[in-house]
Every structure is written in C-alpha cells, then in structure tokens.
Design a protein around this motif. Structure first.
Motif, PDB file in Angstrom:
ATOM      1  N   TYR A 160      -2.234  -2.030  -1.853  1.00  0.00           N
ATOM      2  CA  TYR A 160      -2.322  -0.911  -0.912  1.00  0.00           C
ATOM      3  C   TYR A 160      -3.771  -0.686  -0.455  1.00  0.00           C
ATOM      4  CZ  TYR A 160       2.548   0.257  -1.908  1.00  0.00           C
ATOM      5  OH  TYR A 160       3.916   0.214  -1.996  1.00  0.00           O
ATOM      6  N   GLY A 161      -4.743  -1.175  -1.239  1.00  0.00           N
ATOM      7  CA  GLY A 161      -6.142  -1.110  -0.808  1.00  0.00           C
ATOM      8  C   GLY A 161      -6.373  -1.936   0.448  1.00  0.00           C
ATOM      9  N   CYS A 162      -5.631  -3.055   0.602  1.00  0.00           N
ATOM     10  CA  CYS A 162      -5.709  -3.849   1.844  1.00  0.00           C
ATOM     11  C   CYS A 162      -5.275  -3.000   3.025  1.00  0.00           C
ATOM     12  CB  CYS A 162      -4.818  -5.087   1.746  1.00  0.00           C
ATOM     13  SG  CYS A 162      -5.401  -6.363   0.631  1.00  0.00           S
ATOM     14  N   LYS A 163      -4.187  -2.308   2.849  1.00  0.00           N
ATOM     15  CA  LYS A 163      -3.649  -1.472   3.930  1.00  0.00           C
ATOM     16  C   LYS A 163      -4.588  -0.303   4.224  1.00  0.00           C
ATOM     17  CE  LYS A 163       0.144  -0.144   6.328  1.00  0.00           C
ATOM     18  NZ  LYS A 163       0.910  -0.951   7.237  1.00  0.00           N
ATOM     19  N   MET A 164      -5.177   0.227   3.184  1.00  0.00           N
ATOM     20  CA  MET A 164      -6.059   1.382   3.331  1.00  0.00           C
ATOM     21  C   MET A 164      -7.432   0.975   3.881  1.00  0.00           C
ATOM     22  SD  MET A 164      -6.801   4.019   0.229  1.00  0.00           S
ATOM     23  CE  MET A 164      -7.991   5.367   0.361  1.00  0.00           C
ATOM     24  N   GLY A 165      -7.841  -0.268   3.577  1.00  0.00           N
ATOM     25  CA  GLY A 165      -9.132  -0.736   4.067  1.00  0.00           C
ATOM     26  C   GLY A 165     -10.267  -0.527   3.103  1.00  0.00           C
ATOM     27  N   LEU A 166      -9.962  -0.515   1.790  1.00  0.00           N
ATOM     28  CA  LEU A 166     -11.029  -0.435   0.794  1.00  0.00           C
ATOM     29  C   LEU A 166     -11.784  -1.764   0.759  1.00  0.00           C
ATOM     30  CD1 LEU A 166      -9.179   1.315  -2.182  1.00  0.00           C
ATOM     31  CD2 LEU A 166     -11.240   2.182  -1.074  1.00  0.00           C
ATOM     32  N   ALA A 167     -13.115  -1.696   0.689  1.00  0.00           N
ATOM     33  CA  ALA A 167     -13.910  -2.924   0.598  1.00  0.00           C
ATOM     34  C   ALA A 167     -13.670  -3.586  -0.754  1.00  0.00           C
ATOM     35  CB  ALA A 167     -15.392  -2.595   0.771  1.00  0.00           C
ATOM     36  N   PRO A 168     -13.618  -4.901  -0.840  1.00  0.00           N
ATOM     37  CA  PRO A 168     -13.834  -5.902   0.218  1.00  0.00           C
ATOM     38  C   PRO A 168     -12.546  -6.324   0.929  1.00  0.00           C
ATOM     39  CG  PRO A 168     -13.711  -6.987  -1.901  1.00  0.00           C
ATOM     40  CD  PRO A 168     -13.458  -5.529  -2.169  1.00  0.00           C
ATOM     41  N   LEU A 169     -11.562  -5.473   0.974  1.00  0.00           N
ATOM     42  CA  LEU A 169     -10.277  -5.815   1.571  1.00  0.00           C
ATOM     43  C   LEU A 169     -10.162  -5.256   2.991  1.00  0.00           C
ATOM     44  CD1 LEU A 169      -8.346  -4.588  -1.592  1.00  0.00           C
ATOM     45  CD2 LEU A 169      -8.979  -6.943  -1.122  1.00  0.00           C
TER      46      LEU A 169
END
Length: 478
Positions: free
Chosen positions: A207-216
């Motif tokens: 879900y970090g990819c979807k949220m845009g947390l670095a480095p994702l």
C-alpha cells in the motif's frame, strides 16, 4: 443508506454512458457528487448500523476519510464543468465514467471492514484512474500511465501476499481464518508473531506504493505531472487517503496484538522520514511545477507515516493532517491546472507573472503554497504543529528535529519555485491562449481554500468528535 452511497456514483456512471453529448455529460458529475456529499455528512453525524455480516460499516476512521474524499470530489466535479468546456477537443465520456466508478470504489474502501473487500475496492481505484492519467494522449502521458499502472499493480500484488500472510497467521494460531476487522482485532493477541510481522511489511510496502512513500514513489512525478489538474487533485487527496487508511487498518491489528509495537512504529517513522528527505532533495531541482506538487505529496505522505508511527499522542493531529493535506492539494492542483492551460506549459521558466495573467488562480496557488508548507493561520499548521509537539513532549527529539529540518528545506525549495511563478510580468514571447479565470474554474478551489482557513481558526464539533474517536481507535502508548 450505506449501499445507496456506493450505488449512487454507479448510477451516475451509467447515465454518463447513455448521454451522447460531450457538452452536457460533465453536469452529471456535480449532480451525483453534491447528494453524495450531503449523504456523507448525514451518515457521519448519524452513523447507520453495520451491514448484516459486518462487512460494511462506517467507523470514525472511515468517516474522516470519506468526508475528505466526498468534499474534494464535489469541488472537483463543479470545477470539471468549467474545465471541460475548455477541452472540447477531447471526448469526456471515459473521463466522467471512470471518475464516478472511482468515487464508488473509494466510498467502498472507507466503509469496508473486510480487508479482502478493501483490497478489491482499492484495486478498482487503480484501474479506473489509469485512463484518466492518459487523458491528454501524448507520449509523456502514456509513459506516465504505464509507470503508474505497473508500480501500483506490483504494490497491490505485494499487499495481496500480505493479506495471505495475515490470514495464515490466524491459521497457525488455530483461530478461524478471517480478514474481517472485528474478529481479527479480537483474536490479535494470539496471532503468530512471525507471520504478522511479515504481513505488516508486505502490506506497508504494497500500500506504500499506492500511497507514494519513498522509495516507492517513482510513479508520482510522472502521473501527477501529466494528469489533468482535477485528476491530480483526486490522486493526491483521494487515493493517497485510501491507501493510508489501508495502512491504518493493518496497524490497528498490529497494535491490538500487543506484540513489539515499537517494530511497527519504527518502520512507519523510518519510511516517513525517508519520504520527507527525498522530497526535500528533489523539490529544489524541479523545473516543472506539477512535478513539484508530486514531491510535495511525497513529503506529506511521509508526515502522515511519521505521525502514525509516533502513536496515540500524535494520532489526532495525524488524522487532522489527512484531511488538511487532501483539501489543500485540491486547491494547488486545480489552480495549477488553470496556470498550465493558460500558459500551455508546466515549465517554471515560462510560467511567470501569474498574477498579471491569471490573478485569481495565481493567488490561489500562492495561498495554497503558504498553507501546504504549514504556515499559519491555515489548518495544516495546526496538524503539523501537533505532530511536532507530540514528538518533543514524548522525548523523540531526533525525530522532531529531523522533521522540522525537512519542513524548512521544503519550504525554501517551494518558495523559490512558486514566488517567481506568480510575481513579476509574464514573458513577452509566450503563446497566447484563450484560457482565463472563470467562475467555475476559480470558485471551487476558492471555496476549498476558505474551508482550509476556517479549519485553521475553528473546528466543527462533529469533526472534533470524529477525530477524537478515530484517535481512540489507534490507542497505543507513545
């Protein structure tokens, strides 16, 4: 009423499909969004009972996110009527249908108490946003679309594995396998710790990819840069909040397990501070102001992660910041969309003297910058101050100091970009376009800016109640 709130946008999407005239179709968006907003406020103040098996229920955490999404969508829907009247060269059928289906999916996300249903709904938002990023149909937009689709799909696949690990942790613990929040919370203390930790990591990364947390976050600068302003607003203020709610849900299960809470909190704080650091570094080098907004989004998802990781002491401020970030990003993306269309460029060397050419939009962009950087008297100042003060009060001096340092660097970086854009005189050699400030493209972000100011000086009682109840659900010692 729970089901009506989900089905209303689907009915609107069906109407958009039936209507053949591009000129009249955009009016469906506010026609659906405004009743959706009214129903959202009614349900938030008069919560209906859960559905028969408890899969659908609007708890305080979901209500906070739903209010933000519904208000943002309503403002964007009114704006879209004015914006699409300028974009007659492009058909808007797919745009209207996908926006409404996405609203339905985001509504289900906020009300879903079953993590499997939650996953399906959030995957639907990924799919429906894809054609919207490709709206301008050029080489850069198709590159941005593929990057968004690929990275978010990988993320959602990792989140699916995380859910499987979570279900398996109940099986190993000789519990009934379930992904329903109530039974999961009740049996959390007996869950297998190893599988629970693995589940948390996969879900945080997914879900970090979807949220845009670095480095994702690598899809964000391209997607935010190429999508129309109203789509960027919904990506930054709607989908980000949905993904953060997903992380909140698994965090609830983890803290209920009473197992090494520090592990979960450190993971969130680490990724949050990393996101703020990446945003601070890349913000200063931007030549494209919409990509600058993408890095501002990376910064603020980092702030949300840090706030959640600090525990209950910062929970109220974190949930309040979720609302503030969503609304302020709406102002910035809508006004940035106006500037982009008027100048036919996103390059800051071309976009100069905005107050001369597009005074209302330029002032809104400037005011939005002041608000999003945490300056008083706007509401992000209150929420960011709450997170900072809780870090120092509870002895997290290094975290608090790093937090302030990154905020300062980002403020300077954004100021160096925004101030020349809105001040001075427009370049003589730039292309002349017909795009100017109009009531329907200025009034919606102006209204949202007023709400942000209002929340900075006064908080409605029902919102305070929801934030307190939401913070109580994240109960854990700081």
């Amino acid at each position: 009423m729970l089901y009506a709130l989900c089905l209303l946008p689907i009915a609107g999407a069906l109407a958009s499909w039936i209507i053949t005239n591009d000129r009249f179709r955009p009016y469906i968006l506010p026609f659906v969004a405004l009743p959706h907003l009214a129903m959202t406020f009614f349900m938030s103040t008069n919560p209906p009972p859960p559905s028969a098996k408890g899969w659908i229920w609007l708890d305080p955490l979901g209500a906070i996110v739903l209010i933000c999404i519904s208000l943002l969508f309503a403002v964007c829907s009114v704006y879209s009527v004015g914006y699409l009247s300028y974009r007659r060269e492009r058909p808007n059928k797919i745009l209207c249908i996908c926006l409404l289906i996405c609203l339905s999916a985001m509504t289900i996300v906020t009300m879903s108490q079953h993590l499997g249903l939650f996953w399906v709904a959030i995957e639907t938002t990924t799919v429906t946003m894809t054609p919207l990023i490709y709206y301008n149909r050029n080489a850069r937009s198709i590159e941005a679309t593929w990057k968004y689709l690929l990275i978010c799909s990988v993320g959602i696949a990792l989140a699916f594995l995380g859910l499987m690990f979570l279900a398996y942790s109940t099986h190993v613990a000789h519990k009934d396998a379930t992904l329903l929040m109530g039974p999961l919370m009740a049996s959390a203390a007996g869950l297998n710790k190893g599988w629970l930790h693995a589940s948390f990591i996969f879900l945080l990364v997914g879900y970090g990819c979807k949220m845009g947390l670095a480095p994702l976050h690598v899809w964000k600068p391209d997607a935010y840069g190429e999508a129309p302003g109203l789509v960027g607003a919904l990506l930054a203020g709607g989908l980000v909040n949905c993904a953060f709610l997903a992380i909140i849900r698994i965090y609830q299960v983890c803290i209920a397990s009473d197992s090494e809470t520090v592990f979960f909190q450190n993971a969130l704080i680490g990724m949050g501070l990393g996101s703020m650091a990446i945003a601070a570094v890349f913000m200063t080098k931007q030549t494209d102001f919409k990509r600058m907004l993408a890095y501002s989004s990376v910064e603020h998802v980092g702030i949300l992660a840090v706030g959640l990781g600090l525990g209950k002491a910062a929970a109220f401020a974190t949930l309040f910041h979720l609302v503030n970030n969503g609304l302020t990003k709406g102002v910035l993306f809508l006004s940035a969309g106006n500037l982009h269309r008027s100048y036919s460029s996103k390059n800051i060397s071309v976009v100069r003297g905005g107050m001369t050419r597009l005074p209302w939009s330029a002032w809104l962009f400037m005011t939005g910058f002041i608000a999003i950087t945490g300056s008083p008297p706007f509401s992000p100042f209150i929420s960011e101050f709450g997170i900072i003060s809780s870090s120092f009060v509870h002895g997290h001096y290094i975290i608090g100091s790093m937090f302030i340092f990154f905020l300062a660097v980002i403020f300077i970086g954004m100021a160096n970009i925004v101030i020349p854009m809105v001040m001075g005189k427009p370049p003589q050699e730039i292309e002349t376009t017909k795009y100017r400030d109009r009531f329907l493209t200025v009034a919606p972000p102006l209204f949202m800016m007023f709400v942000i100011f209002l929340l900075g000086v006064w908080q409605p009682r029902f919102l305070t109640r929801l934030l307190n109840e939401g913070a109580e659900l994240l109960k854990v010692n700081p």
